[in-house]
Design an enzyme around this catalytic site. Structure first.
Site, short mmCIF file in Angstrom:
data_model
loop_
_atom_site.label_atom_id
_atom_site.label_comp_id
_atom_site.label_asym_id
_atom_site.label_seq_id
_atom_site.Cartn_x
_atom_site.Cartn_y
_atom_site.Cartn_z
N TYR A 21 7.48 -3.68 24.21
CA TYR A 21 7.40 -4.48 22.99
C TYR A 21 6.79 -5.87 23.27
CZ TYR A 21 7.85 -5.92 18.26
OH TYR A 21 7.51 -6.35 17.00
N LEU A 44 0.86 -1.18 0.00
CA LEU A 44 0.00 0.00 0.00
C LEU A 44 0.90 1.23 0.00
CD1 LEU A 44 -2.91 1.05 0.14
CD2 LEU A 44 -2.73 0.98 2.63
P1 NAI Z 1 7.71 -1.73 6.82
O1 NAI Z 1 6.89 -0.59 7.32
O2 NAI Z 1 9.03 -1.43 6.23
O3 NAI Z 1 6.88 -2.55 5.71
C1 NAI Z 1 5.50 -2.70 5.77
C2 NAI Z 1 4.96 -3.18 4.44
O4 NAI Z 1 3.55 -3.39 4.58
C3 NAI Z 1 5.11 -2.19 3.28
O5 NAI Z 1 5.35 -2.90 2.08
C4 NAI Z 1 3.73 -1.53 3.20
O6 NAI Z 1 3.39 -1.03 1.92
C5 NAI Z 1 2.87 -2.72 3.54
N1 NAI Z 1 1.53 -2.36 4.02
C6 NAI Z 1 1.19 -1.70 5.15
N2 NAI Z 1 -0.16 -1.64 5.26
C7 NAI Z 1 -0.67 -2.26 4.17
C8 NAI Z 1 -1.97 -2.54 3.71
N3 NAI Z 1 -3.07 -2.16 4.39
N4 NAI Z 1 -2.13 -3.19 2.53
C9 NAI Z 1 -1.03 -3.59 1.82
N5 NAI Z 1 0.24 -3.38 2.23
C10 NAI Z 1 0.41 -2.72 3.38
O7 NAI Z 1 7.80 -2.75 8.01
P2 NAI Z 1 8.90 -3.84 8.47
O8 NAI Z 1 9.67 -3.28 9.59
O9 NAI Z 1 9.59 -4.42 7.31
O10 NAI Z 1 7.92 -4.92 9.11
C11 NAI Z 1 7.52 -6.11 8.47
C12 NAI Z 1 7.31 -7.18 9.51
O11 NAI Z 1 8.55 -7.46 10.16
C13 NAI Z 1 6.33 -6.78 10.61
O12 NAI Z 1 5.57 -7.91 10.99
C14 NAI Z 1 7.25 -6.38 11.74
O13 NAI Z 1 6.65 -6.49 13.00
C15 NAI Z 1 8.35 -7.39 11.56
N6 NAI Z 1 9.62 -7.08 12.24
C16 NAI Z 1 10.17 -5.83 12.19
C17 NAI Z 1 11.35 -5.56 12.88
C18 NAI Z 1 11.99 -4.21 12.84
O14 NAI Z 1 12.87 -3.95 13.65
N7 NAI Z 1 11.61 -3.34 11.93
C19 NAI Z 1 12.04 -6.60 13.65
C20 NAI Z 1 11.43 -7.90 13.55
C21 NAI Z 1 10.24 -8.11 12.90
#
Ligand code: NAI
Ligand code: NA
EC number: 1.3.1.9
Length: 395
Positions: A234, A73
């Site tokens: 967290y 998105l």
């Molecule tokens: P990010 O914010 O970089 O990526 C989120 C993605 O979801 C993007 O591609 C965005 O376009 C998409 N998105 C959001 N809402 C949407 C919707 N309604 N419809 C379609 N697409 C949508 O986030 P990140 O950090 O890569 O997180 C991904 C996963 O990894 C999450 O589950 C997060 O909890 C997990 N995670 C993150 C860590 C961190 O330190 N950033 C550490 C460990 C896990």
């Protein structure tokens, strides 16, 4: 136009197309440098445009040689108004995938909705037949549940007690004390609605029913645990409740897929600077100390290093090295005792005055700007760029 970063709190309102493309190229080059991975050939990535999801799409394509469909998105550009970074990332990804002869198409819309699920299923049917890997990497502050029509908002709050600790404003380097009021029952339920596993299960149910999951298909979602320090806000907070739900959902999906030899697994990833994590209080200070220590030890990783290692050394290595709860632990280096002992030591003494020295505040800040395509090495930010960039498959 000349595009400059315009920040408001934890977000940056602008993004730079050339910088975003360079980030994607750097990730592609990294994955290629690590060699081919014998893995999935047809991959759906949900949340494919930034962070871990983008890294998963790049690793699938340029590591495994996979065809990819990416769902996200993102905000399209218009004249004088840059797109969101995930838009530019996806445009760059498709361009380079197509140049490499790889199938890559994208869907921009609300992944939580039935319509986008159906659109994705139709695209898989038409173009790929079935997929053998589904990466679920959504991070969102809101979700409208398509079954109820209700819109839920997630919150980042402790459960039970007020949580007080240090935090840093990474723009100014100012270390201060924050106190966060505990969540209500509604807060917890809403956060689980948004970031728990229900939508992941809905995706897999819909895909299975439509026959677009190949025999033995696997699906992975990402979680986080982190240290004692951040536990109240967290892992034992509202977001942790959602992660508990996500992890439980993996087991549920695995049971459902057992008859076709499929499985669902959660990978616990390292703390990294992404749009999602910058908004969580206390985490930026933790990350800036962690980065300093892990860089000094030569074990620092970004999203692409994490995901390349996840694929090569866990998912497709023949041994996922699951923990006692059936999770992959690619946060293993972050969680090393020696690393965490040093974080604790530095945490106790961190102040505004010493943080730029004992912590990697610059690394945090650079990574934050990099997310939006700024401060990327080799990019000429004085050059005029066309902000209106198309994603080839959406054009
Ligand atoms: P990010 O914010 O970089 O990526 C989120 C993605 O979801 C993007 O591609 C965005 O376009 C998409 N998105 C959001 N809402 C949407 C919707 N309604 N419809 C379609 N697409 C949508 O986030 P990140 O950090 O890569 O997180 C991904 C996963 O990894 C999450 O589950 C997060 O909890 C997990 N995670 C993150 C860590 C961190 O330190 N950033 C550490 C460990 C896990
Ligand atoms: Na992502």
């Amino acid at each position: 136009m000349i595009i400059e970063p315009k920040t408001r709190g934890f977000i940056c309102l602008t993004a730079h197309p050339t910088g975003c493309e360079q980030n994607v190229i750097n990730q592609i080059e990294y994955v290629k440098s690590k060699g081919a991975i014998d893995g999935a050939k047809k991959v759906l990535v949900i949340g494919a445009s930034t962070g871990f999801g983008l890294a998963s799409r790049i690793t699938s394509a340029f590591g495994c040689g996979a065809s990819t469909i990416g769902v996200f998105l993102e905000k399209a550009p218009s004249a004088g108004r840059p797109a969101s970074p995930g838009w530019y990332n996806s445009a760059a990804f498709e361009k380079h995938a197509h140049e490499a002869g790889l199938y890559a198409k994208s869907i921009n819309g609300d992944a939580f909705s039935n319509e986008i699920k159906q659109q994705t299923i139709d695209m898989i049917k038409e173009d790929l037949g079935q997929v053998d890997l589904v990466i679920y990497s959504l991070a969102s502050p809101v979700r409208t549940n398509p079954n109820t029509g209700k819109r839920h908002k997630s919150v980042l709050k402790p459960i039970g007690d007020v949580f007080s600790n240090k935090t840093v404003d990474f723009h100014t380097g100012n270390v201060s004390e924050v106190s966060i009021q505990p969540a209500t029952e509604d807060d917890i339920a809403n956060t689980v609605e948004v970031m728990g596993g229900e939508d992941w299960e809905m995706w897999i149910d819909a895909m299975r029913e439509a026959g677009v999951l190949a025999e033995g298909a696997e699906t992975y979602a990402y979680s986080y645990i982190g240290p004692k320090l951040t536990e109240p806000v967290y892992r034992k907070g509202t977001i942790g409740a959602a992660k508990d739900h996500l992890e439980a959902t993996a087991h549920k999906i695995t049971e459902k897929l057992a008859d076709m030899g499929g499985k669902a697994v959660v990978s616990v990833n390292k703390a990294l600077v992404t749009q999602a994590s910058s908004a969580i209080p206390v985490i930026p200070l933790y990350i800036s100390l962690l980065y300093k220590i892990m860089k000094a030890d030569g074990i620092h990783e970004g999203c692409i290093e994490q995901i390349q290692r996840l694929y090569a050394d866990r998912i497709y290595s023949g041994d996922m090295k699951l923990d006692e709860k059936g999770r992959i632990r690619i946060d293993d280096w972050e969680m090393r005792d020696d690393v965490q002992a040093k974080v604790d030591e530095l945490w106790a003494i961190a102040t505004t005055e010493n943080l730029s020295e004992i912590g990697d505040l610059k690394g945090y800040s650079d990574d934050f700007f990099n997310l939006f395509g700024f401060k990327v090495d080799g990019v000429d930010y004085d050059a005029d760029v066309n902000e209106v960039v198309e994603i080839p498959s959406l054009a």
